[in-house]
Design an enzyme around this catalytic site. Sequence first.
Site, PDB file in Angstrom:
ATOM      1  N   ASP A 228       3.034   2.814  15.092  1.00 43.23           N
ATOM      2  CA  ASP A 228       2.650   2.850  13.675  1.00 43.23           C
ATOM      3  C   ASP A 228       2.657   1.428  13.129  1.00 43.23           C
ATOM      4  O   ASP A 228       3.633   0.701  13.297  1.00 43.23           O
ATOM      5  CB  ASP A 228       3.658   3.724  12.904  1.00 43.23           C
ATOM      6  CG  ASP A 228       3.192   4.009  11.474  1.00 43.23           C
ATOM      7  OD1 ASP A 228       3.149   5.186  11.107  1.00 43.23           O
ATOM      8  OD2 ASP A 228       2.888   3.057  10.733  1.00 43.23           O
TER       9      ASP A 228
ATOM     10  N   ASP B 104      -3.558   4.155  10.898  1.00 40.68           N
ATOM     11  CA  ASP B 104      -2.662   3.122  11.444  1.00 40.68           C
ATOM     12  C   ASP B 104      -1.637   3.643  12.436  1.00 40.68           C
ATOM     13  O   ASP B 104      -0.685   2.950  12.747  1.00 40.68           O
ATOM     14  CB  ASP B 104      -1.972   2.365  10.296  1.00 40.68           C
ATOM     15  CG  ASP B 104      -0.745   3.086   9.780  1.00 40.68           C
ATOM     16  OD1 ASP B 104      -0.745   4.329   9.772  1.00 40.68           O
ATOM     17  OD2 ASP B 104       0.213   2.405   9.404  1.00 40.68           O
ATOM     18  N   GLU B 105      -1.816   4.853  12.952  1.00 42.30           N
ATOM     19  CA  GLU B 105      -0.820   5.343  13.908  1.00 42.30           C
ATOM     20  C   GLU B 105      -1.448   6.205  14.989  1.00 42.30           C
ATOM     21  O   GLU B 105      -2.499   6.806  14.787  1.00 42.30           O
ATOM     22  CB  GLU B 105       0.286   6.125  13.204  1.00 42.30           C
ATOM     23  CG  GLU B 105      -0.229   7.314  12.451  1.00 42.30           C
ATOM     24  CD  GLU B 105       0.865   8.160  11.818  1.00 42.30           C
ATOM     25  OE1 GLU B 105       1.833   8.524  12.502  1.00 42.30           O
ATOM     26  OE2 GLU B 105       0.717   8.471  10.633  1.00 42.30           O
TER      27      GLU B 105
HETATM   28  P1  TTP Z   1       1.978   4.551   6.444  1.00 39.32           P
HETATM   29  O1  TTP Z   1       2.002   4.263   7.905  1.00 39.32           O
HETATM   30  O2  TTP Z   1       2.652   5.794   5.963  1.00 39.32           O
HETATM   31  O3  TTP Z   1       2.602   3.364   5.618  1.00 39.32           O
HETATM   32  P2  TTP Z   1       2.551   1.817   5.845  1.00 39.32           P
HETATM   33  O4  TTP Z   1       1.817   1.470   7.100  1.00 39.32           O
HETATM   34  O5  TTP Z   1       2.050   1.177   4.593  1.00 39.32           O
HETATM   35  O6  TTP Z   1       4.067   1.439   5.964  1.00 39.32           O
HETATM   36  P3  TTP Z   1       5.096   1.722   7.158  1.00 39.32           P
HETATM   37  O7  TTP Z   1       5.527   0.360   7.624  1.00 39.32           O
HETATM   38  O8  TTP Z   1       6.202   2.495   6.524  1.00 39.32           O
HETATM   39  O9  TTP Z   1       4.360   2.470   8.217  1.00 39.32           O
HETATM   40  O10 TTP Z   1       0.478   4.600   5.919  1.00 39.32           O
HETATM   41  C1  TTP Z   1      -0.536   3.753   6.450  1.00 39.32           C
HETATM   42  C2  TTP Z   1      -1.482   3.342   5.371  1.00 39.32           C
HETATM   43  O11 TTP Z   1      -2.019   4.478   4.713  1.00 39.32           O
HETATM   44  C3  TTP Z   1      -0.830   2.521   4.270  1.00 39.32           C
HETATM   45  O12 TTP Z   1      -0.803   1.140   4.531  1.00 39.32           O
HETATM   46  C4  TTP Z   1      -1.660   2.836   3.071  1.00 39.32           C
HETATM   47  C5  TTP Z   1      -2.170   4.227   3.317  1.00 39.32           C
HETATM   48  N1  TTP Z   1      -1.398   5.165   2.468  1.00 39.32           N
HETATM   49  C6  TTP Z   1      -1.893   5.471   1.208  1.00 39.32           C
HETATM   50  O13 TTP Z   1      -2.967   5.011   0.806  1.00 39.32           O
HETATM   51  N2  TTP Z   1      -1.157   6.307   0.400  1.00 39.32           N
HETATM   52  C7  TTP Z   1       0.057   6.833   0.785  1.00 39.32           C
HETATM   53  O14 TTP Z   1       0.710   7.579   0.026  1.00 39.32           O
HETATM   54  C8  TTP Z   1       0.557   6.491   2.097  1.00 39.32           C
HETATM   55  C9  TTP Z   1       1.885   7.013   2.571  1.00 39.32           C
HETATM   56  C10 TTP Z   1      -0.214   5.663   2.891  1.00 39.32           C
HETATM   57 MG    MG Z   2       2.287   2.493   8.896  1.00 35.93          MG
END
Ligand code: TTP
Ligand code: MG
Length: 422
Positions: A43, A136-137
């Site tokens: 991720d 992103d994962e």
């Molecule tokens: P995530 O992987 O949940 O979050 P992240 O990559 O920003 O942070 P982390 O380090 O905790 O993984 O989500 C990936 C992308 O999806 C994030 O950068 C933006 C988008 N997203 C939104 O637009 N709204 C949301 O509520 C969430 C959770 C994510």
């Molecule tokens: Mg993320």
Amino acid sequence: MTAPLCRDCLTLAARTVGRCSACGSPRLLQHPERDLLTFAHVDCDAFFAAVEKRDDPSLADKPVIIGGGKRGVVSTACYVARTYGVRSAMPMFKALQACPHAVVIKPNIDKYRVAGRAVRDMMFELTPLVEPVSIDEAFLDLSGTERLHHGSPALTLARFAKRVENEIGITISVGLSYNKFLAKIASDLAKPRGYSIIGRQEAADFLADKPVSIIPGIGASAQNRLARAGITTIAQLRTVPLKTLFEALGRDAQRLSRMAWGQDDRMVKPERETKSISAETTFDTDLKSFEDLEPALWRLSEKVSRRLKAADLAGRSVTLKLKDTEFRLLTRTRSGLPPTQLAQRLFEPARQLLKAACDGTAYRLIGIGAADLCDAAEADKGDLADQSVVKQAHMESAIDRIREKFGAAAVQKGLALRKPQR
Ligand code: TTP
Ligand code: MG
């Protein structure tokens, strides 16, 4: 005990007081099962913000918030902004109260998609068994790759993390375990730039004091039902007889209770080109009347719509599927529709097809699918003659936003709540 693996110089280093003997890095990976595990979850860290920081190095140490586009909420907050309490889905004004000097950037989804695809392409160099979960994962199954990559999956993943940093300019977190459930939990344990391992030996103990909500499939309503029975932790969940669990969790009870012990048989399903997106449900009791079947169809339309939205796809045909009590399958399709990802617009043609199929036959299953898929950019634009489409799109995205914040049950159409009459 296996020698510690240095995540910076990638050597198997003899350790000198917690540091790599070759390069001095403290980022050592050591675990008795490290070289035996093959399931990974990767991720990206604060993904949208990381891409913006990459493209503007002056932002590196600043609190950065991506948001304030069409939606007045935070899409992502970088880890600096998170130290001020800023979180995803927080209303923008609150985020700025918490961190007034944050740099706010409007999301540029196309750019993030390019970066996400670059990470994904690199994953496919490791194994064909890559299952993307979101932009992103992804899950990876690295079994059988040792010879190809001259090293254990653990080493291959450490190399991969370094390569993503060097070549794409963002950081990732890695979870390594013996199944998807635990790999996903592991990747979240030490973000950002994390790399965590959960082995077979420790899994049951590790899970014991965790909340039941970390089990995928135990959503808000199941959590509530369990909490009413006094069950909030996984250790407590393990003591519940399977029969009681069936009452609280339905058909998935057995799978979920196995997860409570760290067992999960789900395979990593490689990405295939999506030809259709569908959802179906089997009833506890066979249903005949249109009035009874219609609410189920609506709920499934919403599900398909959610999946289309998540995949950035739209459908140009809708298929209704019904199975009668003799297990005979009936499918009816409407094609040539304007591309849509809206629940209401998937539902309407399917509803017409359902009406025609309600001739007194009792059905045990209903399903709806969207096919002839195309990019969502072409969907639900409406034209001068039909502005109602645009209105529907606005309404559904308002509902989606509320659900994002408060859970799926927060908004329900009257139809979704209607119970079959008997
Ligand atoms: P995530 O992987 O949940 O979050 P992240 O990559 O920003 O942070 P982390 O380090 O905790 O993984 O989500 C990936 C992308 O999806 C994030 O950068 C933006 C988008 N997203 C939104 O637009 N709204 C949301 O509520 C969430 C959770 C994510
Ligand atoms: Mg993320």
